[in-house]
Design a protein around this motif. Structure first.
Motif, PDB file in Angstrom:
ATOM      1  N   LEU A  66       0.873  -1.169   0.000  1.00  0.00           N
ATOM      2  CA  LEU A  66       0.000   0.000   0.000  1.00  0.00           C
ATOM      3  C   LEU A  66       0.912   1.223   0.000  1.00  0.00           C
ATOM      4  CD1 LEU A  66      -3.041   0.532   2.439  1.00  0.00           C
ATOM      5  CD2 LEU A  66      -1.778   2.369   1.367  1.00  0.00           C
ATOM      6  N   LEU A  67       0.860   1.999  -1.046  1.00  0.00           N
ATOM      7  CA  LEU A  67       1.727   3.169  -1.179  1.00  0.00           C
ATOM      8  C   LEU A  67       1.055   4.395  -0.574  1.00  0.00           C
ATOM      9  CD1 LEU A  67       4.234   4.633  -2.285  1.00  0.00           C
ATOM     10  CD2 LEU A  67       3.024   4.859  -4.472  1.00  0.00           C
ATOM     11  N   VAL A  68       1.733   5.005   0.376  1.00  0.00           N
ATOM     12  CA  VAL A  68       1.298   6.276   0.957  1.00  0.00           C
ATOM     13  C   VAL A  68       2.424   7.277   0.757  1.00  0.00           C
ATOM     14  CG1 VAL A  68       0.532   7.473   3.036  1.00  0.00           C
ATOM     15  CG2 VAL A  68      -0.099   5.086   2.688  1.00  0.00           C
ATOM     16  N   ALA A  69       2.087   8.437   0.230  1.00  0.00           N
ATOM     17  CA  ALA A  69       3.093   9.449  -0.044  1.00  0.00           C
ATOM     18  C   ALA A  69       2.647  10.785   0.539  1.00  0.00           C
ATOM     19  CB  ALA A  69       3.333   9.589  -1.551  1.00  0.00           C
ATOM     20  N   ALA A  70       3.619  11.626   0.829  1.00  0.00           N
ATOM     21  CA  ALA A  70       3.343  12.958   1.352  1.00  0.00           C
ATOM     22  C   ALA A  70       4.187  13.966   0.589  1.00  0.00           C
ATOM     23  CB  ALA A  70       3.657  13.032   2.853  1.00  0.00           C
ATOM     24  N   ALA A  71       3.601  15.134   0.324  1.00  0.00           N
ATOM     25  CA  ALA A  71       4.307  16.165  -0.430  1.00  0.00           C
ATOM     26  C   ALA A  71       3.860  17.537   0.031  1.00  0.00           C
ATOM     27  CB  ALA A  71       4.049  16.005  -1.938  1.00  0.00           C
ATOM     28  N   ASN A  72       4.801  18.472   0.048  1.00  0.00           N
ATOM     29  CA  ASN A  72       4.451  19.874   0.250  1.00  0.00           C
ATOM     30  C   ASN A  72       3.887  20.433  -1.053  1.00  0.00           C
ATOM     31  OD1 ASN A  72       5.399  19.921   2.940  1.00  0.00           O
ATOM     32  ND2 ASN A  72       7.497  20.266   2.235  1.00  0.00           N
ATOM     33  N   PRO A  73       3.081  21.478  -0.987  1.00  0.00           N
ATOM     34  CA  PRO A  73       2.497  22.013  -2.221  1.00  0.00           C
ATOM     35  C   PRO A  73       3.509  22.722  -3.113  1.00  0.00           C
ATOM     36  CG  PRO A  73       1.893  23.370  -0.355  1.00  0.00           C
ATOM     37  CD  PRO A  73       2.577  22.164   0.209  1.00  0.00           C
ATOM     38  N   CYS A  74       4.654  23.108  -2.544  1.00  0.00           N
ATOM     39  CA  CYS A  74       5.711  23.755  -3.321  1.00  0.00           C
ATOM     40  C   CYS A  74       7.013  23.594  -2.552  1.00  0.00           C
ATOM     41  CB  CYS A  74       5.401  25.236  -3.550  1.00  0.00           C
ATOM     42  SG  CYS A  74       5.307  26.193  -2.015  1.00  0.00           S
ATOM     43  N   ARG A  75       8.087  24.116  -3.077  1.00  0.00           N
ATOM     44  CA  ARG A  75       9.381  23.911  -2.431  1.00  0.00           C
ATOM     45  C   ARG A  75       9.461  24.617  -1.077  1.00  0.00           C
ATOM     46  NH1 ARG A  75      13.775  21.522  -3.939  1.00  0.00           N
ATOM     47  NH2 ARG A  75      15.790  22.035  -3.025  1.00  0.00           N
ATOM     48  N   CYS A  76       8.952  25.831  -0.996  1.00  0.00           N
ATOM     49  CA  CYS A  76       8.969  26.533   0.299  1.00  0.00           C
ATOM     50  C   CYS A  76       7.926  25.960   1.249  1.00  0.00           C
ATOM     51  CB  CYS A  76       8.768  28.026   0.107  1.00  0.00           C
ATOM     52  SG  CYS A  76       7.096  28.499  -0.400  1.00  0.00           S
ATOM     53  N   GLY A  77       6.872  25.349   0.704  1.00  0.00           N
ATOM     54  CA  GLY A  77       5.875  24.669   1.516  1.00  0.00           C
ATOM     55  C   GLY A  77       4.663  25.491   1.874  1.00  0.00           C
ATOM     56  N   TYR A  78       4.636  26.785   1.538  1.00  0.00           N
ATOM     57  CA  TYR A  78       3.549  27.652   2.010  1.00  0.00           C
ATOM     58  C   TYR A  78       2.778  28.280   0.853  1.00  0.00           C
ATOM     59  CZ  TYR A  78       5.959  27.047   6.428  1.00  0.00           C
ATOM     60  OH  TYR A  78       6.534  26.492   7.539  1.00  0.00           O
ATOM     61  N   LEU A  79       2.573  27.532  -0.187  1.00  0.00           N
ATOM     62  CA  LEU A  79       1.855  28.032  -1.350  1.00  0.00           C
ATOM     63  C   LEU A  79       0.460  28.579  -1.014  1.00  0.00           C
ATOM     64  CD1 LEU A  79       1.845  28.306  -4.478  1.00  0.00           C
ATOM     65  CD2 LEU A  79       0.825  26.021  -4.554  1.00  0.00           C
ATOM     66  N   PRO A  80      -0.332  27.917  -0.135  1.00  0.00           N
ATOM     67  CA  PRO A  80      -1.678  28.421   0.142  1.00  0.00           C
ATOM     68  C   PRO A  80      -1.711  29.647   1.054  1.00  0.00           C
ATOM     69  CG  PRO A  80      -1.499  26.050   0.599  1.00  0.00           C
ATOM     70  CD  PRO A  80      -0.122  26.606   0.508  1.00  0.00           C
ATOM     71  N   ASP A  81      -0.588  30.001   1.676  1.00  0.00           N
ATOM     72  CA  ASP A  81      -0.555  31.097   2.649  1.00  0.00           C
ATOM     73  C   ASP A  81       0.139  32.310   2.025  1.00  0.00           C
ATOM     74  OD1 ASP A  81      -0.374  32.793   4.776  1.00  0.00           O
ATOM     75  OD2 ASP A  81       0.528  31.343   6.147  1.00  0.00           O
ATOM     76  N   PRO A  82      -0.614  33.309   1.584  1.00  0.00           N
ATOM     77  CA  PRO A  82       0.005  34.478   0.922  1.00  0.00           C
ATOM     78  C   PRO A  82       1.016  35.207   1.798  1.00  0.00           C
ATOM     79  CG  PRO A  82      -2.384  34.463   0.608  1.00  0.00           C
ATOM     80  CD  PRO A  82      -2.084  33.424   1.641  1.00  0.00           C
ATOM     81  N   SER A  83       0.839  35.151   3.115  1.00  0.00           N
ATOM     82  CA  SER A  83       1.738  35.889   3.995  1.00  0.00           C
ATOM     83  C   SER A  83       3.097  35.209   4.157  1.00  0.00           C
ATOM     84  CB  SER A  83       1.092  36.046   5.380  1.00  0.00           C
ATOM     85  OG  SER A  83       0.904  34.781   5.994  1.00  0.00           O
ATOM     86  N   ARG A  84       3.189  33.937   3.795  1.00  0.00           N
ATOM     87  CA  ARG A  84       4.438  33.193   4.003  1.00  0.00           C
ATOM     88  C   ARG A  84       5.018  32.629   2.714  1.00  0.00           C
ATOM     89  NH1 ARG A  84       3.502  29.134   8.960  1.00  0.00           N
ATOM     90  NH2 ARG A  84       5.791  29.219   8.982  1.00  0.00           N
ATOM     91  N   ALA A  85       4.268  32.663   1.632  1.00  0.00           N
ATOM     92  CA  ALA A  85       4.728  32.064   0.377  1.00  0.00           C
ATOM     93  C   ALA A  85       5.860  32.879  -0.229  1.00  0.00           C
ATOM     94  CB  ALA A  85       3.566  31.946  -0.603  1.00  0.00           C
ATOM     95  N   CYS A  86       6.625  32.235  -1.069  1.00  0.00           N
ATOM     96  CA  CYS A  86       7.763  32.884  -1.703  1.00  0.00           C
ATOM     97  C   CYS A  86       7.285  33.736  -2.888  1.00  0.00           C
ATOM     98  CB  CYS A  86       8.783  31.846  -2.174  1.00  0.00           C
ATOM     99  SG  CYS A  86       8.199  30.800  -3.520  1.00  0.00           S
ATOM    100  N   ALA A  87       8.224  34.434  -3.515  1.00  0.00           N
ATOM    101  CA  ALA A  87       7.870  35.364  -4.586  1.00  0.00           C
ATOM    102  C   ALA A  87       7.557  34.662  -5.896  1.00  0.00           C
ATOM    103  CB  ALA A  87       9.022  36.360  -4.803  1.00  0.00           C
ATOM    104  N   ARG A  88       7.792  33.339  -5.976  1.00  0.00           N
ATOM    105  CA  ARG A  88       7.583  32.626  -7.225  1.00  0.00           C
ATOM    106  C   ARG A  88       6.204  31.980  -7.325  1.00  0.00           C
ATOM    107  NH1 ARG A  88      10.249  28.416  -8.343  1.00  0.00           N
ATOM    108  NH2 ARG A  88      10.187  28.741 -10.606  1.00  0.00           N
ATOM    109  N   VAL A  89       5.331  32.277  -6.382  1.00  0.00           N
ATOM    110  CA  VAL A  89       3.964  31.729  -6.433  1.00  0.00           C
ATOM    111  C   VAL A  89       3.270  32.279  -7.681  1.00  0.00           C
ATOM    112  CG1 VAL A  89       1.724  31.797  -5.285  1.00  0.00           C
ATOM    113  CG2 VAL A  89       3.812  31.482  -3.926  1.00  0.00           C
ATOM    114  N   PRO A  90       2.512  31.438  -8.419  1.00  0.00           N
ATOM    115  CA  PRO A  90       2.258  29.991  -8.206  1.00  0.00           C
ATOM    116  C   PRO A  90       3.199  29.087  -8.978  1.00  0.00           C
ATOM    117  CG  PRO A  90       0.798  30.796  -9.896  1.00  0.00           C
ATOM    118  CD  PRO A  90       1.647  31.981  -9.494  1.00  0.00           C
ATOM    119  N   GLN A  91       4.177  29.681  -9.672  1.00  0.00           N
ATOM    120  CA  GLN A  91       5.036  28.854 -10.527  1.00  0.00           C
ATOM    121  C   GLN A  91       5.836  27.844  -9.722  1.00  0.00           C
ATOM    122  OE1 GLN A  91       4.878  28.995 -13.870  1.00  0.00           O
ATOM    123  NE2 GLN A  91       6.216  27.177 -13.875  1.00  0.00           N
TER     124      GLN A  91
END
Length: 508
Positions: A338-363
């Motif tokens: 049974l394969l279970v995987a986990a991933a952040n939404p982007c490299r910095c990890g805070y894509l959904p949070d505008p206050s913490r996301a990096c300047a390259r959102v959403p790319q």
């Protein structure tokens, strides 16, 4: 003068019988081992000389030739020491030939004649039972090998003890099986605060063996959820425990000869090589996907794994086995996990949070999840976004069902599937159903079929995705103990399929 002994060579989980032929002939004294041995086997002659010297046995001044038959089968490992020594002792009339030929032997010899533990005693015992022979092995391996009750296991501390046993001077009592280890896990699903949707997906995955992908910001609980999946899975059946233990025996993971009824949980680091994940390397050893057979393979930080490594999982996920091919051999290992995987939404990890996301959102998010190929993403039945938990919710008392409660529901659903697939050669859970069988067990009612067709057209589901939705819907119906798949089961299955999108995908 000549004599024979028997041992085995390991290819995958299969222990192939090998006949050890020893002949003494006139000529210059020498000790030759032929029959495609590797370096460890070739060095056996020096260990055997020293071990026999410790027993005060002098080799005759003749040419000693040992042939490992069949000669075209590669022989790897130090476990050939004991059978070569026994064949040699029988050839010089120290041991009775019939006693030596009536057993399958494996074990490494130290210079003082002590038998050193080796890998693969459990599959070797299986091979001995099929050949209607006893098994001679080192003492620490006896408890492991004795789980095969169809053969007598003689576990000796040293070559001297085994010689005394075979000559009737001091009998060795047959080994007894080790203990069944079944220690309860200290983890519990109630430890996870909130995340009810993720817990529900975990339950569905456990019930039908559906592959699951968690995405979410760092600290949202993805790894914590995955680590609690084994606590809601049913124990291994005796057949599954034997299958899994044979693989672990080849990898040297069985402790004190005991077997575990707990399903394996493997969580390799994302720096693991392809050979470590899939299998291979020296001796074509089993990889993490085979060590997770009948259990869970957890890949944390999924996009950080090399893409070539991830893509090698695509075929084993579908077939339930992996073939490690080499120029002179092909090793086959089961890998129904049974394969279970986990991933952040982007490299910095805070894509959904505008206050913490990096300047390259959403790319940055598109590039990061884009490391997972479309065919690999298509093999996840359940895709769940795990939102962060508010810090003030962490102080609330534990709520929700415990692992024991969820495990009981999973066990009932799996019991339904066991009856459904009774007698089927390959299918065990709903995730294994395909073709006509899938159509018979998972065809939804008219409303559910219409909903599935509209979703497939609207979101561009692939044929694989379409069938995986049906399998998940069937599992949800089993959790409800419903005979038929209804529209609400299809709707819930679709909701898990259409959550996480890759760049360029329409949620297929």
């Amino acid at each position: 003068m000549s004599a024979k002994a028997y041992t085995c060579a390991f290819h995958g989980v299969e222990a192939r019988p090998v006949e050890v032929q020893c002949a003494l002939s006139p000529g210059l004294p020498g000790f030759a081992i032929v029959g495609l041995p590797d370096k460890a086997v070739s060095e056996a002659r020096d260990r055997i000389r020293s071990a026999l010297s410790a027993l005060q046995i002098a080799l005759p001044s003749k040419r000693i030739t040992v042939n490992l038959s069949p000669a075209d089968l590669p022989k790897e490992g130090s476990h050939f020491d004991l059978p070569i020594a026994l064949a040699l002792l029988a050839a010089i009339d120290i041991l009775p030939r019939d006693a030596v030929e009536g057993a399958l032997a494996l074990g490494e010899l130290s210079l003082d004649g002590t038998l050193v533990p080796v890998l693969g005693c459990l599959p070797a015992a299986m091979a001995a039972a099929q050949e209607d022979r006893a098994l001679f092995c080192p003492q620490p391996c006896g408890a492991e090998a004795a789980w095969i009750d169809a053969t007598q296991v003689i576990a000796a501390r040293s070559l001297s003890d085994l010689v005394q046993h075979l000559t009737g001077q001091s009998a060795i009592r047959p080994a007894q099986p080790g203990e069944v280890t079944d220690a309860p896990s200290p983890r519990d699903l109630r430890d996870v605060k909130g995340q009810e949707r993720a817990k529900r997906a975990l339950e569905i995955a456990a019930a039908g063996r559906h592959h699951l992908l968690f995405t979410g910001t760092p600290g949202s609980g993805k790894s914590m959820l995955a680590a609690r999946l084994p606590t809601i899975l049913p124990d291994l059946t005796p057949e599954e425990a034997l299958e899994t233990s044979m693989i672990h025996s080849l990898a040297g993971l069985l402790e004190d000869g005991g077997l575990s009824r707990r399903r394996p949980f493997r969580d390799p680091h994302h720096t693991a090589s392809m050979a470590a994940i899939v299998g291979g390397g020296r001796g074509s050893k089993p990889g993490e996907i085979s060590l997770a057979h009948n259990g869970v393979l957890f890949l944390d930080e999924l996009p950080e794994f090399p893409r070539a490594v991830l893509d090698t999982l695509r075929q084993p996920i579908e077939t339930g086995e992996v073939v490690v091919s080499r120029a002179n051999s092909h090793a086959r290992y089961p890998c129904r996990f049974l394969l279970v995987a986990a991933a952040n939404p982007c490299r910095c990890g805070y894509l959904p949070d505008p206050s913490r996301a990096c300047a390259r959102v959403p790319q940055c998010g598109l590039d990061y999840l884009g490391r997972i190929s479309g065919p690999m993403m298509d093999r996840f039945d359940l895709r769940i976004e795990v939102p962060p938990v508010a810090f003030h919710d962490l102080d609330l008392p534990a709520s929700g069902d415990s692992s024991a409660t969820v495990a009981a529901r999973v066990a009932r659903a799996r019991s339904i599937q066991s009856r459904r697939f009774a007698g089927h050669p390959t299918a065990r859970q709903n995730a294994d159903a395909e073709g006509q069988m899938l159509a018979e067990i998972a065809t939804p009612d008219a409303e559910g079929r219409d909903l599935l067709h509209r979703a497939a057209d609207r979101f561009g589901l692939t044929a694989r995705g379409y069938h995986r939705v049906l399998r998940v819907a069937r599992t949800i119906a089993d959790l409800d103990e419903a005979r038929d798949v209804s529209s609400r089961h299809v709707a819930e299955a679709l909701s898990y399929r259409l959550t996480v999108e890759r760049p360029g995908d329409r949620a297929a």
